[in-house]
Design a protein around this motif. Structure first.
Motif, PDB file in Angstrom:
ATOM      1  N   LEU A 119      -2.283 -51.086  96.659  1.00 59.74           N
ATOM      2  CA  LEU A 119      -2.870 -51.289  97.879  1.00 59.74           C
ATOM      3  C   LEU A 119      -2.067 -50.880  99.555  1.00 59.74           C
ATOM      4  CD1 LEU A 119      -6.168 -51.525  98.570  1.00 59.74           C
ATOM      5  CD2 LEU A 119      -5.204 -53.979  98.368  1.00 59.74           C
ATOM      6  N   ILE A 148       0.583 -54.379  96.491  1.00 59.82           N
ATOM      7  CA  ILE A 148      -0.067 -54.382  98.188  1.00 59.82           C
ATOM      8  C   ILE A 148       2.033 -53.765  98.642  1.00 59.82           C
ATOM      9  CG2 ILE A 148      -0.002 -55.566  99.628  1.00 59.82           C
ATOM     10  CD1 ILE A 148      -1.493 -58.054  97.827  1.00 59.82           C
ATOM     11  N   ILE A 165      -1.530 -53.999  90.094  1.00 57.63           N
ATOM     12  CA  ILE A 165      -1.780 -53.654  91.391  1.00 57.63           C
ATOM     13  C   ILE A 165      -0.816 -54.484  91.934  1.00 57.63           C
ATOM     14  CG2 ILE A 165      -3.115 -55.640  91.607  1.00 57.63           C
ATOM     15  CD1 ILE A 165      -5.417 -53.994  93.372  1.00 57.63           C
ATOM     16  N   ILE A 225      -2.381 -64.582  99.374  1.00 55.23           N
ATOM     17  CA  ILE A 225      -1.285 -62.828  99.319  1.00 55.23           C
ATOM     18  C   ILE A 225      -0.100 -62.531 100.234  1.00 55.23           C
ATOM     19  CG2 ILE A 225      -1.984 -60.668 100.609  1.00 55.23           C
ATOM     20  CD1 ILE A 225      -4.182 -61.588  98.966  1.00 55.23           C
ATOM     21  N   MET A 270     -10.383 -56.300  91.258  1.00 56.87           N
ATOM     22  CA  MET A 270     -10.337 -57.115  90.411  1.00 56.87           C
ATOM     23  C   MET A 270     -11.491 -57.056  88.806  1.00 56.87           C
ATOM     24  SD  MET A 270      -7.610 -58.416  91.495  1.00 56.87           S
ATOM     25  CE  MET A 270      -7.616 -58.950  89.504  1.00 56.87           C
ATOM     26  N   LEU A 277      -8.588 -56.711  97.183  1.00 58.50           N
ATOM     27  CA  LEU A 277      -8.395 -57.455  95.993  1.00 58.50           C
ATOM     28  C   LEU A 277      -9.790 -57.595  95.133  1.00 58.50           C
ATOM     29  CD1 LEU A 277      -4.671 -58.714  96.302  1.00 58.50           C
ATOM     30  CD2 LEU A 277      -5.388 -56.455  95.202  1.00 58.50           C
TER      31      LEU A 277
END
Length: 168
Positions: free
Chosen positions: A96, A124, A122, A137, A115, A111
């Protein structure tokens, strides 16, 4: 650029940071046949486009690019949209991507909608991490961590005419 803005990262250094992130993604996903990049609209998607081009130059791993659309100011109040069918990410490694991580709110809501789908993992990636987190995060890939005050604003410019990061 206005008089109050200071250049933090120029075009050359933005590309260097994207290249470094691309190598890190490949190192962490070396066993994967495919990597899916999901860029958060608008500038996160533009960063993801640059990341995709860089990944494809470095290695022949298949890279898919998708976009997620949400209201960054009130992501919980408006519908979050994908430009892909969720079956396209099934059992795949996802990254992401956003331009700036500030409080973590935008990434958190992006997110949360992902999910519900059956992906393999995943991660970031952000070009700038401001470290003012209000949400749980943490970016896996960061171009630059920047300590700022809450009153300061980070602006990422990515278009045909200009690629740079400014602080105002």
């Amino acid at each position: 650029m206005s008089k109050q803005q200071s250049l933090i990262i120029d075009k050359k250094n933005v590309q260097q940071k994207i290249t470094r992130i691309a190598y890190q993604i490949l190192e962490d996903n070396y066993k994967e046949n495919e990597i899916v990049l999901i860029g958060i609209r608008n500038k996160g998607y533009l960063v993801a486009e640059k990341l995709k081009k860089t990944l494809e130059k470095i290695r022949t791993t298949k890279v898919q690019l998708f976009e997620i659309k949400l209201d960054k100011k009130q992501p919980n109040k408006n519908e979050i949209e994908f430009d892909f069918d969720p079956t396209e990410i099934k059992n795949k490694s996802i990254v992401l991507v956003d331009d700036v991580a500030n409080t973590g709110k935008t990434i958190f809501y992006a997110l949360s909608t992902l999910m519900d789908h059956n992906f393999k993992k995943i991660q970031i990636a952000v070009l700038i991490d401001r470290e003012h987190k209000s949400f749980p995060i943490r970016a896996d890939y960061v171009g630059m961590s920047l300590s700022t005050t809450l009153k300061e604003h980070v602006e990422v410019m990515i278009d045909k005419d200009e690629t740079a990061v400014y602080l105002s």
